[in-house]
Design a protein around this motif. Structure first.
Motif, PDB file in Angstrom:
ATOM      1  N   UNK A  39       0.825  -1.217   0.000  1.00 50.79           N
ATOM      2  CA  UNK A  39       0.000   0.000   0.000  1.00 50.79           C
ATOM      3  C   UNK A  39       0.855   1.262   0.000  1.00 50.79           C
ATOM      4  N   UNK A  40       1.974   1.220   0.704  1.00 48.16           N
ATOM      5  CA  UNK A  40       2.857   2.389   0.743  1.00 48.16           C
ATOM      6  C   UNK A  40       3.377   2.741  -0.649  1.00 48.16           C
ATOM      7  N   UNK A  41       3.709   1.733  -1.413  1.00 45.96           N
ATOM      8  CA  UNK A  41       4.217   1.967  -2.770  1.00 45.96           C
ATOM      9  C   UNK A  41       3.086   2.440  -3.671  1.00 45.96           C
ATOM     10  N   UNK A  42       1.924   1.831  -3.542  1.00 46.67           N
ATOM     11  CA  UNK A  42       0.796   2.185  -4.407  1.00 46.67           C
ATOM     12  C   UNK A  42       0.370   3.638  -4.230  1.00 46.67           C
ATOM     13  N   UNK A  43       0.619   4.214  -3.060  1.00 45.14           N
ATOM     14  CA  UNK A  43       0.272   5.619  -2.827  1.00 45.14           C
ATOM     15  C   UNK A  43       1.016   6.559  -3.781  1.00 45.14           C
ATOM     16  N   UNK A  44       2.183   6.153  -4.249  1.00 36.34           N
ATOM     17  CA  UNK A  44       2.986   6.994  -5.143  1.00 36.34           C
ATOM     18  C   UNK A  44       2.836   6.584  -6.608  1.00 36.34           C
ATOM     19  N   UNK A  45       1.966   5.649  -6.894  1.00 34.01           N
ATOM     20  CA  UNK A  45       1.818   5.135  -8.260  1.00 34.01           C
ATOM     21  C   UNK A  45       1.531   6.250  -9.259  1.00 34.01           C
ATOM     22  N   UNK A  46       2.278   6.244 -10.354  1.00 37.68           N
ATOM     23  CA  UNK A  46       2.069   7.206 -11.422  1.00 37.68           C
ATOM     24  C   UNK A  46       2.628   8.585 -11.148  1.00 37.68           C
ATOM     25  N   UNK A  47       3.315   8.739 -10.039  1.00 39.42           N
ATOM     26  CA  UNK A  47       3.914  10.029  -9.684  1.00 39.42           C
ATOM     27  C   UNK A  47       5.393   9.821  -9.352  1.00 39.42           C
ATOM     28  N   UNK A  48       6.117  10.914  -9.275  1.00 36.53           N
ATOM     29  CA  UNK A  48       7.515  10.845  -8.870  1.00 36.53           C
ATOM     30  C   UNK A  48       7.559  10.536  -7.379  1.00 36.53           C
ATOM     31  N   UNK A  49       8.061   9.382  -7.031  1.00 43.14           N
ATOM     32  CA  UNK A  49       8.136   8.970  -5.638  1.00 43.14           C
ATOM     33  C   UNK A  49       9.511   9.171  -5.026  1.00 43.14           C
ATOM     34  N   UNK A  50      10.363   9.937  -5.690  1.00 40.98           N
ATOM     35  CA  UNK A  50      11.737  10.110  -5.230  1.00 40.98           C
ATOM     36  C   UNK A  50      11.808  10.647  -3.803  1.00 40.98           C
ATOM     37  N   UNK A  51      11.102  11.727  -3.522  1.00 42.77           N
ATOM     38  CA  UNK A  51      11.191  12.343  -2.195  1.00 42.77           C
ATOM     39  C   UNK A  51      10.766  11.365  -1.102  1.00 42.77           C
ATOM     40  N   UNK A  52       9.664  10.673  -1.317  1.00 41.10           N
ATOM     41  CA  UNK A  52       9.207   9.705  -0.330  1.00 41.10           C
ATOM     42  C   UNK A  52      10.184   8.566  -0.144  1.00 41.10           C
ATOM     43  N   UNK A  53      10.775   8.114  -1.243  1.00 43.59           N
ATOM     44  CA  UNK A  53      11.756   7.038  -1.188  1.00 43.59           C
ATOM     45  C   UNK A  53      12.983   7.487  -0.404  1.00 43.59           C
ATOM     46  N   UNK A  54      13.502   8.660  -0.740  1.00 45.60           N
ATOM     47  CA  UNK A  54      14.712   9.154  -0.086  1.00 45.60           C
ATOM     48  C   UNK A  54      14.465   9.518   1.375  1.00 45.60           C
ATOM     49  N   UNK A  55      13.301  10.048   1.679  1.00 43.62           N
ATOM     50  CA  UNK A  55      12.997  10.458   3.058  1.00 43.62           C
ATOM     51  C   UNK A  55      12.930   9.282   4.021  1.00 43.62           C
ATOM     52  N   UNK A  56      12.690   8.089   3.524  1.00 42.40           N
ATOM     53  CA  UNK A  56      12.562   6.933   4.402  1.00 42.40           C
ATOM     54  C   UNK A  56      13.867   6.179   4.574  1.00 42.40           C
ATOM     55  N   UNK A  57      14.964   6.733   4.049  1.00 42.40           N
ATOM     56  CA  UNK A  57      16.296   6.172   4.273  1.00 42.40           C
ATOM     57  C   UNK A  57      16.367   4.683   3.921  1.00 42.40           C
ATOM     58  N   UNK A  58      16.048   4.368   2.682  1.00 46.82           N
ATOM     59  CA  UNK A  58      16.066   2.980   2.224  1.00 46.82           C
ATOM     60  C   UNK A  58      17.480   2.401   2.218  1.00 46.82           C
ATOM     61  N   UNK A  59      17.556   1.100   2.340  1.00 47.80           N
ATOM     62  CA  UNK A  59      18.837   0.394   2.346  1.00 47.80           C
ATOM     63  C   UNK A  59      19.419   0.327   0.939  1.00 47.80           C
ATOM     64  N   UNK A  60      20.687  -0.034   0.878  1.00 46.72           N
ATOM     65  CA  UNK A  60      21.351  -0.237  -0.408  1.00 46.72           C
ATOM     66  C   UNK A  60      20.654  -1.347  -1.188  1.00 46.72           C
TER      67      UNK A  60
END
Length: 95
Positions: free
Chosen positions: A14-35
């Motif tokens: 569901x978290x990913x689907x919230x950004x569907x069709x849009x630039x999700x860069x900020x949300x991805x980077x803000x959550x400090x994803x692993x390598x």
């Protein structure tokens, strides 16, 4: 395309689907994803969002390749910098 990855996302699809069709860069980077999340093989680039063509072109000019996963812009050399294969490998290593 993250469709194949949705069932495996640790925070839920569901978290990913919230950004569907849009630039999700900020949300991805803000959550400090692993390598590992940057190189997830179930995520595939199928196109570039309208309006992001110039940004993606700049990333490519700086040495990013889709095969290396989600870019880590802070680790890429600036435009016009030396882009030897060795420096690009260091820039694209996420460890």
């Amino acid at each position: 395309d993250v469709t194949d990855y949705l069932p495996y996302h640790p925070g839920g699809g569901d978290l990913i689907e919230e950004a569907a069709g849009r630039d999700g860069t900020a949300g991805f980077e803000d959550t400090d994803h692993s390598a590992n999340s940057r190189t997830q093989k179930l995520i595939k680039l199928v196109g570039v969002l309208s309006g992001q063509e110039e940004y993606v072109s700049e990333l490519r000019q700086r040495g990013w390749k889709e095969s290396r996963g989600i870019p880590f812009p802070e680790r890429l050399p600036p435009l016009g910098a030396c882009t030897s294969e060795a420096s690009l490998q260091r820039a694209n290593s996420f460890f």
